[in-house]
Design a protein around this motif. Sequence first.
Motif, PDB file in Angstrom:
ATOM      1  N   ARG A  17       6.454 -14.735  60.468  1.00 41.46           N
ATOM      2  CA  ARG A  17       7.791 -14.121  60.489  1.00 41.46           C
ATOM      3  C   ARG A  17       8.579 -14.372  59.203  1.00 41.46           C
ATOM      4  NH1 ARG A  17       8.697 -11.952  65.215  1.00 41.46           N
ATOM      5  NH2 ARG A  17      10.805 -11.474  64.545  1.00 41.46           N
ATOM      6  N   ILE A  18       7.933 -14.925  58.176  1.00 38.24           N
ATOM      7  CA  ILE A  18       8.594 -15.200  56.899  1.00 38.24           C
ATOM      8  C   ILE A  18       8.005 -14.276  55.840  1.00 38.24           C
ATOM      9  CG2 ILE A  18       9.070 -16.914  55.128  1.00 38.24           C
ATOM     10  CD1 ILE A  18       8.570 -19.064  57.324  1.00 38.24           C
ATOM     11  N   SER A  55      11.800 -12.405  60.241  1.00 36.39           N
ATOM     12  CA  SER A  55      13.013 -13.156  60.573  1.00 36.39           C
ATOM     13  C   SER A  55      13.708 -13.743  59.359  1.00 36.39           C
ATOM     14  CB  SER A  55      12.694 -14.294  61.552  1.00 36.39           C
ATOM     15  OG  SER A  55      12.425 -13.801  62.842  1.00 36.39           O
ATOM     16  N   VAL A  56      12.969 -13.941  58.275  1.00 37.77           N
ATOM     17  CA  VAL A  56      13.529 -14.546  57.059  1.00 37.77           C
ATOM     18  C   VAL A  56      12.841 -13.902  55.850  1.00 37.77           C
ATOM     19  CG1 VAL A  56      13.984 -16.688  55.786  1.00 37.77           C
ATOM     20  CG2 VAL A  56      13.769 -16.755  58.273  1.00 37.77           C
ATOM     21  N   ALA A 211      13.006 -19.215  61.275  1.00 34.70           N
ATOM     22  CA  ALA A 211      12.103 -18.247  61.901  1.00 34.70           C
ATOM     23  C   ALA A 211      11.644 -18.685  63.282  1.00 34.70           C
ATOM     24  CB  ALA A 211      10.897 -18.010  60.996  1.00 34.70           C
ATOM     25  N   PRO A 215      14.343 -14.172  67.547  1.00 36.39           N
ATOM     26  CA  PRO A 215      14.484 -13.157  66.490  1.00 36.39           C
ATOM     27  C   PRO A 215      15.729 -12.288  66.602  1.00 36.39           C
ATOM     28  CG  PRO A 215      12.218 -13.253  67.241  1.00 36.39           C
ATOM     29  CD  PRO A 215      13.006 -14.117  68.172  1.00 36.39           C
TER      30      PRO A 215
END
Length: 271
Positions: A17-18, A55-56, A211, A215
């Motif tokens: 998620r990064i 997310s990031v 993350a 979310p």
Amino acid sequence: MSALAKTIDSTLTLKDRIATLTFERDDVRNALTGTTLVDDIVNTVAWANANSDVSVLIITGSGKSFSAGGNIKEMQDKTGMFGGSVDDIQKQYRQNIQRIPLAIHKAEIPIIAAVNGAAIGAGMDLSCMCDFRIGSTNALFGETFINLGIIPGDGGAWFLQRLIGYQKAAELTFTGRLVEAQEAKELGLLLDVVEADNLLDRTMELAGSIASKPPLTIRHTKRLLKHAQQQELPEFLENCANVQAMCHHTNDHHEAVDAFLAKRKPKFSGS
């Protein structure tokens, strides 16, 4: 997962998620003019906004520089976005580098600048547009426009004073002096300073901490932080009530509460 955003002068990766956008124009110190880095940044932010798997976003540079900002050779030659009449240059600023602050201002996820080296002029301003800045001991900042007889045409004066306060921002902008990593941390430009070899590990540590959270709530919180800068308190509280009501009806909220009470690690679904 949707395909990664198209980039030309950068590399883009996505893991856990990064997303990480790395500038790959060390030959021009990752200058934002005379390269496609503006397009790479704008396209990546738009992609991240539309991609629920992100997310990031981390932004960093390869080589010795984070970004040298504008290409001074192009300024001397009056080429690229620095050529033409007054009207031409106005349009080129709007259609080129000013797309960066507008895109980042609309980002729905937190953005971390991992400042690996010199962040000068528009490069410094780019870092200030992000939510966080972590610097290596090699980081060097300079709001140096005045040294070249120009102003921060990318909106840097708007971001810098909101970050470190008017007086400090004015001093840096009027003198155009360079600021090394430790002073940058003391001024509030940097959240943390680490050795160069540890920069991405420390940045990933912060990114991973964010993350790991729900979310949808990450995106709601990012929007609220932006709204808080613009709204009066009564309007903002009404906004908070509306968003909070939606959060209470998400699966991730119920999972977070259940996991807390059961003393286990939550498993978020982004719903």
